[in-house]
Write an enzyme that holds these catalytic residues in place. Structure first.
Site, short mmCIF file in Angstrom:
data_model
loop_
_atom_site.label_atom_id
_atom_site.label_comp_id
_atom_site.label_asym_id
_atom_site.label_seq_id
_atom_site.Cartn_x
_atom_site.Cartn_y
_atom_site.Cartn_z
N ALA A 191 -4.87 26.68 21.34
CA ALA A 191 -4.22 27.80 22.05
C ALA A 191 -5.03 28.29 23.25
O ALA A 191 -4.46 28.85 24.19
CB ALA A 191 -3.96 28.94 21.07
N ARG A 227 -1.00 22.59 8.43
CA ARG A 227 -0.44 23.50 9.43
C ARG A 227 0.76 22.83 10.12
O ARG A 227 0.60 21.81 10.78
CB ARG A 227 -1.52 23.79 10.46
CG ARG A 227 -1.06 24.49 11.70
CD ARG A 227 -2.07 24.33 12.83
NE ARG A 227 -1.66 25.14 13.95
CZ ARG A 227 -2.09 24.96 15.19
NH1 ARG A 227 -2.96 24.01 15.46
NH2 ARG A 227 -1.66 25.73 16.15
N ARG A 263 7.76 22.08 24.21
CA ARG A 263 7.71 23.24 23.31
C ARG A 263 7.91 24.54 24.11
O ARG A 263 8.48 24.50 25.20
CB ARG A 263 6.38 23.22 22.55
CG ARG A 263 6.24 21.96 21.69
CD ARG A 263 4.95 21.93 20.91
NE ARG A 263 4.87 23.04 19.97
CZ ARG A 263 3.75 23.40 19.32
NH1 ARG A 263 2.63 22.73 19.54
NH2 ARG A 263 3.76 24.41 18.49
N ASN A 283 -7.52 26.88 14.88
CA ASN A 283 -6.48 26.47 13.93
C ASN A 283 -6.43 24.97 13.68
O ASN A 283 -5.69 24.52 12.81
CB ASN A 283 -5.09 26.99 14.35
CG ASN A 283 -5.05 28.50 14.41
OD1 ASN A 283 -5.38 29.15 13.42
ND2 ASN A 283 -4.72 29.06 15.55
C1 DQA Z 1 -2.22 21.91 20.55
C2 DQA Z 1 -1.08 22.57 21.34
C3 DQA Z 1 -1.35 24.05 21.58
O1 DQA Z 1 -0.28 24.63 22.30
C4 DQA Z 1 -1.48 24.76 20.25
O2 DQA Z 1 -1.83 26.12 20.46
C5 DQA Z 1 -2.43 24.11 19.32
C6 DQA Z 1 -2.50 22.65 19.27
C7 DQA Z 1 -1.91 20.44 20.20
O3 DQA Z 1 -2.85 19.74 19.84
O4 DQA Z 1 -0.75 20.02 20.23
O5 DQA Z 1 -3.09 24.77 18.52
O6 DQA Z 1 -3.39 21.91 21.38
#
Ligand code: DQA
Length: 146
Positions: free
Chosen positions: A77, A18, A107, A11
């Site tokens: 993730a 995003r 978070r 992602n």
């Molecule tokens: C992330 C934090 C992760 O928890 C999340 O799933 C991401 C991005 C960050 O860069 O803050 O995709 O790694």
């Protein structure tokens, strides 16, 4: 001059669009430019990649063995789920720094645990995409120290 690999997980290709309130407005291309400039200044070559697939990340970490001097990784993730990525990094012969754009500790509780942090040379969280530059700095210092 050493090679630093910068690996990005799922992602992160969507950076910029995003959840910008969490991850900001910079795109992955912007992050790559930031990292390339930092590596250029520090005199390192760079490999910068992103994949949504856990297997790609494992393969790239394996390929880095004996070739790269250090790794910067935002496993996204997979940080919170992947023993396979942990095992691949444990088999890597140089230092790696884990980086997260957001402050994962502020978070959801499922983001508080990382399968990587206890074997990382360092962890950078919550500094935005600037954290990639800090991570490269840290890896570079460790490489130069030998
Ligand atoms: C992330 C934090 C992760 O928890 C999340 O799933 C991401 C991005 C960050 O860069 O803050 O995709 O790694």
């Amino acid at each position: 001059m050493g090679l630093i690999c910068v690996f990005n997980g799922p992602n992160l290709n969507l950076l910029g669009t995003r959840e910008p309130e969490i991850y900001g407005h910079d795109t992955l291309d912007d992050v790559e430019s930031l990292c390339a400039e930092k590596c250029r200044i520090l005199g390192h070559a760079m490999r910068f990649t992103q994949s949504n697939s856990e297997g790609d990340l494992v393969t790239w970490i394996q390929e880095a063995r004996g070739k790269a001097d250090g790794i910067v990784i935002n496993p996204a993730a997979f940080t919170h789920t992947s023993i396979a990525i942990r095992d691949a990094l444990a088999a890597f012969d140089g230092p790696f720094v884990e980086i997260h754009i957001s402050n994962v500790h502020a978070r959801e509780s499922f983001r508080h645990h990382s399968y990587l942090s206890d074997i990382a040379a360092g962890v950078i969280v919550g500094c935005g995409v600037a954290g990639y530059g800090y991570a490269i700095d840290a890896v570079s210092r460790l490489i130069d120290k030998g």
